[in-house]
Structure formats: structure tokens, C-alpha cells
Design a protein around this motif. Structure first.
Motif, mmCIF file in Angstrom:
data_model
loop_
_atom_site.group_PDB
_atom_site.id
_atom_site.type_symbol
_atom_site.label_atom_id
_atom_site.label_comp_id
_atom_site.label_asym_id
_atom_site.label_seq_id
_atom_site.Cartn_x
_atom_site.Cartn_y
_atom_site.Cartn_z
ATOM 1 N N TYR A 1 42.401 38.437 34.651
ATOM 2 C CA TYR A 1 41.004 38.326 34.341
ATOM 3 C C TYR A 1 40.855 38.222 34.089
ATOM 4 O O TYR A 1 39.314 39.138 32.758
ATOM 5 C CB TYR A 1 39.900 37.405 35.328
ATOM 6 C CG TYR A 1 39.222 36.928 34.993
ATOM 7 C CD1 TYR A 1 38.780 35.990 34.622
ATOM 8 C CD2 TYR A 1 37.617 37.417 35.348
ATOM 9 C CE1 TYR A 1 37.213 34.861 33.666
ATOM 10 C CE2 TYR A 1 36.554 37.472 35.283
ATOM 11 C CZ TYR A 1 36.604 36.104 34.351
ATOM 12 O OH TYR A 1 35.109 35.579 34.387
ATOM 13 N N PHE A 2 40.454 40.161 34.642
ATOM 14 C CA PHE A 2 39.090 40.889 34.467
ATOM 15 C C PHE A 2 40.090 42.551 33.052
ATOM 16 O O PHE A 2 39.436 42.693 32.603
ATOM 17 C CB PHE A 2 39.046 41.933 35.475
ATOM 18 C CG PHE A 2 38.160 42.116 36.631
ATOM 19 C CD1 PHE A 2 37.041 41.187 36.294
ATOM 20 C CD2 PHE A 2 38.470 41.940 37.667
ATOM 21 C CE1 PHE A 2 36.632 41.234 37.080
ATOM 22 C CE2 PHE A 2 37.685 41.705 38.960
ATOM 23 C CZ PHE A 2 36.602 41.109 38.793
ATOM 24 N N THR A 3 41.207 42.157 32.927
ATOM 25 C CA THR A 3 41.551 43.350 31.740
ATOM 26 C C THR A 3 41.712 41.857 30.443
ATOM 27 O O THR A 3 41.460 42.466 29.802
ATOM 28 C CB THR A 3 43.762 42.920 31.812
ATOM 29 O OG1 THR A 3 43.659 44.161 33.447
ATOM 30 C CG2 THR A 3 43.605 43.897 31.039
ATOM 31 N N ARG A 4 41.540 40.578 30.781
ATOM 32 C CA ARG A 4 40.935 39.705 29.666
ATOM 33 C C ARG A 4 39.846 39.790 29.059
ATOM 34 O O ARG A 4 40.002 39.968 27.929
ATOM 35 C CB ARG A 4 41.586 38.379 29.855
ATOM 36 C CG ARG A 4 41.969 37.714 29.226
ATOM 37 C CD ARG A 4 42.687 36.100 29.299
ATOM 38 N NE ARG A 4 41.755 35.186 30.099
ATOM 39 C CZ ARG A 4 42.432 34.848 31.700
ATOM 40 N NH1 ARG A 4 43.158 35.685 32.138
ATOM 41 N NH2 ARG A 4 41.565 34.686 32.591
ATOM 42 N N LEU A 5 39.176 40.446 29.402
ATOM 43 C CA LEU A 5 38.037 40.215 29.513
ATOM 44 C C LEU A 5 37.468 42.091 29.009
ATOM 45 O O LEU A 5 36.376 42.636 28.347
ATOM 46 C CB LEU A 5 37.102 40.354 30.715
ATOM 47 C CG LEU A 5 36.538 38.976 31.085
ATOM 48 C CD1 LEU A 5 35.900 38.898 32.831
ATOM 49 C CD2 LEU A 5 36.285 38.017 30.190
ATOM 50 N N GLY A 6 38.452 42.680 28.899
ATOM 51 C CA GLY A 6 38.149 44.061 28.323
ATOM 52 C C GLY A 6 37.990 44.879 29.755
ATOM 53 O O GLY A 6 37.927 46.410 29.033
ATOM 54 N N PHE A 7 38.309 44.714 30.516
ATOM 55 C CA PHE A 7 37.857 46.114 31.330
ATOM 56 C C PHE A 7 39.072 47.120 31.278
ATOM 57 O O PHE A 7 40.096 46.165 31.460
ATOM 58 C CB PHE A 7 37.661 45.214 32.780
ATOM 59 C CG PHE A 7 36.421 44.392 33.154
ATOM 60 C CD1 PHE A 7 35.365 45.880 33.650
ATOM 61 C CD2 PHE A 7 36.115 43.694 32.985
ATOM 62 C CE1 PHE A 7 34.274 44.651 33.980
ATOM 63 C CE2 PHE A 7 34.672 42.779 33.131
ATOM 64 C CZ PHE A 7 33.378 43.873 33.736
ATOM 65 N N THR A 8 38.596 47.873 31.504
ATOM 66 C CA THR A 8 39.810 49.298 32.485
ATOM 67 C C THR A 8 40.004 49.556 33.881
ATOM 68 O O THR A 8 39.085 49.479 34.268
ATOM 69 C CB THR A 8 39.483 50.734 31.473
ATOM 70 O OG1 THR A 8 39.648 50.130 30.195
ATOM 71 C CG2 THR A 8 40.980 51.459 31.680
ATOM 72 N N LYS A 9 41.053 49.050 34.103
ATOM 73 C CA LYS A 9 41.102 49.431 35.475
ATOM 74 C C LYS A 9 41.669 50.989 36.205
ATOM 75 O O LYS A 9 42.900 51.634 35.571
ATOM 76 C CB LYS A 9 42.698 49.096 35.942
ATOM 77 C CG LYS A 9 43.199 49.269 37.527
ATOM 78 C CD LYS A 9 44.207 48.524 38.227
ATOM 79 C CE LYS A 9 44.709 47.224 38.107
ATOM 80 N NZ LYS A 9 45.787 46.886 38.650
ATOM 81 N N SER A 10 41.119 51.985 36.863
ATOM 82 C CA SER A 10 40.494 53.321 36.970
ATOM 83 C C SER A 10 41.985 53.305 37.562
ATOM 84 O O SER A 10 43.476 52.626 37.838
ATOM 85 C CB SER A 10 39.634 53.573 38.042
ATOM 86 O OG SER A 10 39.498 54.954 38.309
ATOM 87 N N GLU A 11 42.396 54.648 36.797
ATOM 88 C CA GLU A 11 43.993 55.266 37.741
ATOM 89 C C GLU A 11 43.332 56.169 38.678
ATOM 90 O O GLU A 11 44.069 56.098 39.860
ATOM 91 C CB GLU A 11 43.952 56.498 36.714
ATOM 92 C CG GLU A 11 44.263 56.609 35.181
ATOM 93 C CD GLU A 11 44.987 57.572 34.609
ATOM 94 O OE1 GLU A 11 44.608 58.298 35.103
ATOM 95 O OE2 GLU A 11 44.707 57.002 33.655
ATOM 96 N N HIS B 1 35.863 48.915 35.155
ATOM 97 C CA HIS B 1 34.891 49.752 34.687
ATOM 98 C C HIS B 1 35.031 48.492 33.176
ATOM 99 O O HIS B 1 36.694 48.886 32.607
ATOM 100 C CB HIS B 1 35.207 51.237 34.365
ATOM 101 C CG HIS B 1 35.519 51.852 33.561
ATOM 102 N ND1 HIS B 1 37.536 52.294 34.305
ATOM 103 C CD2 HIS B 1 35.806 52.110 32.502
ATOM 104 C CE1 HIS B 1 38.041 52.704 32.769
ATOM 105 N NE2 HIS B 1 37.057 53.053 32.374
ATOM 106 N N ILE B 2 34.222 49.021 32.295
ATOM 107 C CA ILE B 2 34.297 48.648 31.146
ATOM 108 C C ILE B 2 32.695 48.945 30.068
ATOM 109 O O ILE B 2 31.859 49.401 31.070
ATOM 110 C CB ILE B 2 33.728 46.781 30.681
ATOM 111 C CG1 ILE B 2 34.387 46.772 28.969
ATOM 112 C CG2 ILE B 2 32.512 46.407 31.031
ATOM 113 C CD1 ILE B 2 34.488 44.960 28.885
#
Length: 138
Positions: free
Chosen positions: A31-41, A48-49
Motif C-alpha cells: 500500500y505505502f509503495t503504491r502511494l509512492g513512499f520509500t522504505k528506509s534502509e 517516507h515521502i
């Protein structure tokens, strides 16, 4: 239903099943990836976005979300989440994982005073005298 030849397909994971946490994390990550969020390393539960120069950070802890960023951006994100998930807005965070949190206009205070007091109470040491150092000098 008496017919044992029928199978029911679940559309979502159920609480208590071993697969439920994995299913939830997979779904919310997608869901977050689809909204354009980036997963932190730095942490797998930190997203974050940046939109129009404004940063929004989401911290996921089990099924709780902490949103950090511009107030209007947070409100918009909450509205988006509420459309897709059953959720309850708990307001400004005051207590999380044993930490007390106070927020000022441009500052944030974090304390574990309540946790420390609980430990003192557990070991019947709440009336002990405070010391600057835990051991005597020399």
C-alpha cells in the motif's frame, strides 16, 4: 452448511493465525509503495515521502502508525488511510513503547520517567534517596 466439499476463501488474514502479521506487513508495505513512499534502509518499518518539498514520515509498529511531518500533509494521509483501512485517530502521541512524549511548537521531549518509576515501585525502592552518582567516590 452441511456440505463438506465447499471451501471458503478468506480475503484477509485473521487475528491469531501465524500468517496474520506477515500478511499485514505485506499488505501495508504494498500500500505505502503504491502511494509512492520509500522504505528506509535504516528500518524496515520506516517509510517516507516528499511531496512539494514537504516530508512525511510514517513509522509502523505492529498495527500502529506514527505520522510525522507537515500538519496538512498528515491530515491528508490520514484521510487516505481511512478510505482504505478501518482505523482510529488517537491524536497527538503522548506515550509510546515505554516513552513519554511531549510536543511543543518547535520541540519534542522524550522521557522514560514513568518507566523508571514503575521499576522502582516493582522493587519497592520508590522511597530511596536520589544520588548524583550510583557509587561512592574513591
Amino acid at each position: 452448511m452441511d456440505d463438506e466439499s465447499h471451501v471458503c476463501r478468506l480475503k484477509r488474514a485473521l487475528y491469531g493465525l501465524k500468517q496474520a502479521p506477515r500478511a499485514w506487513y505485506t499488505m501495508i508495505d504494498n500500500y505505502f509503495t503504491r502511494l509512492g513512499f520509500t522504505k528506509s534502509e535504516a528500518g524496515v518499518n520506516l517509510y517516507h515521502i516528499v511531496v512539494e518539498g514537504k516530508l512525511l514520515i510514517i513509522v509502523l509498529y505492529v498495527e500502529d502508525l506514527i505520522l510525522i511531518g507537515d500538519k496538512k500533509f498528515i491530515k491528508s494521509c490520514k484521510e487516505d488511510l481511512a478510505r482504505d483501512f478501518e482505523m482510529k485517530d488517537m491524536g497527538i502521541m503522548h506515550y509510546f513503547l515505554g516513552m513519554e512524549v511531549w510536543q511543543g511548537d518547535r520541540e519534542l521531549f522524550v522521557s522514560q520517567g514513568k518507566y523508571a518509576n514503575e521499576i522502582l515501585r516493582r522493587f519497592h525502592m520508590e522511597s530511596s534517596k536520589p544520588m548524583k552518582t550510583p557509587l561512592a567516590g574513591n
